[in-house]
Write an enzyme that holds these catalytic residues in place. Structure first.
Site, PDB file in Angstrom:
ATOM      1  N   TYR A  84       0.841  -1.189   0.000  1.00 62.35           N
ATOM      2  CA  TYR A  84       0.000   0.000   0.000  1.00 62.35           C
ATOM      3  C   TYR A  84       0.879   1.243   0.000  1.00 62.35           C
ATOM      4  O   TYR A  84       2.039   1.210   0.394  1.00 62.35           O
ATOM      5  CB  TYR A  84      -0.986   0.023   1.181  1.00 62.35           C
ATOM      6  CG  TYR A  84      -0.367   0.297   2.532  1.00 62.35           C
ATOM      7  CD1 TYR A  84      -0.289   1.597   3.024  1.00 62.35           C
ATOM      8  CD2 TYR A  84       0.135  -0.733   3.312  1.00 62.35           C
ATOM      9  CE1 TYR A  84       0.279   1.856   4.263  1.00 62.35           C
ATOM     10  CE2 TYR A  84       0.693  -0.490   4.549  1.00 62.35           C
ATOM     11  CZ  TYR A  84       0.769   0.814   5.023  1.00 62.35           C
ATOM     12  OH  TYR A  84       1.329   1.077   6.244  1.00 62.35           O
ATOM     13  N   CYS A  85       0.294   2.326  -0.487  1.00 63.25           N
ATOM     14  CA  CYS A  85       0.931   3.644  -0.444  1.00 63.25           C
ATOM     15  C   CYS A  85      -0.165   4.623  -0.025  1.00 63.25           C
ATOM     16  O   CYS A  85      -1.149   4.215   0.583  1.00 63.25           O
ATOM     17  CB  CYS A  85       1.561   3.998  -1.792  1.00 63.25           C
ATOM     18  SG  CYS A  85       0.375   4.098  -3.152  1.00 63.25           S
ATOM     19  N   GLN A  86      -0.023   5.859  -0.359  1.00 66.13           N
ATOM     20  CA  GLN A  86      -1.027   6.835   0.053  1.00 66.13           C
ATOM     21  C   GLN A  86      -2.336   6.674  -0.722  1.00 66.13           C
ATOM     22  O   GLN A  86      -3.405   6.728  -0.148  1.00 66.13           O
ATOM     23  CB  GLN A  86      -0.475   8.259  -0.094  1.00 66.13           C
ATOM     24  CG  GLN A  86      -1.293   9.318   0.612  1.00 66.13           C
ATOM     25  CD  GLN A  86      -1.323   9.156   2.126  1.00 66.13           C
ATOM     26  OE1 GLN A  86      -0.421   8.577   2.727  1.00 66.13           O
ATOM     27  NE2 GLN A  86      -2.365   9.664   2.741  1.00 66.13           N
ATOM     28  N   PHE A 113      -3.621   4.121   1.768  1.00 71.07           N
ATOM     29  CA  PHE A 113      -3.671   4.418   3.200  1.00 71.07           C
ATOM     30  C   PHE A 113      -4.695   5.504   3.530  1.00 71.07           C
ATOM     31  O   PHE A 113      -5.310   5.473   4.594  1.00 71.07           O
ATOM     32  CB  PHE A 113      -2.279   4.834   3.687  1.00 71.07           C
ATOM     33  CG  PHE A 113      -2.199   5.047   5.167  1.00 71.07           C
ATOM     34  CD1 PHE A 113      -2.305   3.992   6.055  1.00 71.07           C
ATOM     35  CD2 PHE A 113      -2.008   6.325   5.686  1.00 71.07           C
ATOM     36  CE1 PHE A 113      -2.232   4.187   7.422  1.00 71.07           C
ATOM     37  CE2 PHE A 113      -1.934   6.532   7.051  1.00 71.07           C
ATOM     38  CZ  PHE A 113      -2.044   5.461   7.923  1.00 71.07           C
TER      39      PHE A 113
END
Length: 122
Positions: A84-86, A113
């Site tokens: 996951y990232c932003q 996120f």
């Protein structure tokens, strides 16, 4: 003018083909699906360290996409990888790199996120 239109069409076709290819090796999971499987997998936050320190999913390791090539030894090929990232774009780039290196079970959090409502560690 015709060249500009042809280039635009070519870029659109390339983007669509890339997205279709990505769907073959990267599963995009809802938060509930992600939550069901990430504890049995390698949970990797691909954001930069300063973003990770501001908050991350409980149990995640921080391996920024910018360092992924150098840190591949930290990621096992025999276990699922949950990324996951932003928002989802960096995790897709990380998955592409991992796929090229032979990783098979790749998953990403839909919406990243910023859409996560589960437990967070600061």
């Amino acid at each position: 003018m015709i060249i500009l239109i042809a280039l635009t069409v070519a870029l659109i076709v390339y983007a669509v083909l890339r997205l279709l290819n990505q769907r073959k090796y990267l599963k995009t999971l809802t938060e509930d699906q992600f939550r069901e499987g990430y504890r049995k997998a390698q949970l990797i936050d691909v954001r930069e360290p300063q973003e990770f320190k501001k908050g991350h999913i409980l149990g995640a390791r921080n391996i920024p996409v910018t360092q992924m090539k150098q840190r591949l030894v930290e990621i096992r090929k025999d276990k699922p990888v949950y990324l996951y990232c932003q928002s989802g774009s960096r995790s897709a780039r990380a998955a592409q790199l991992l796929h090229k290196k032979g990783y098979l079970d790749l998953n990403q959090l839909k919406g990243g996120f910023k859409r996560w409502t589960g437990k967070v560690k600061f």
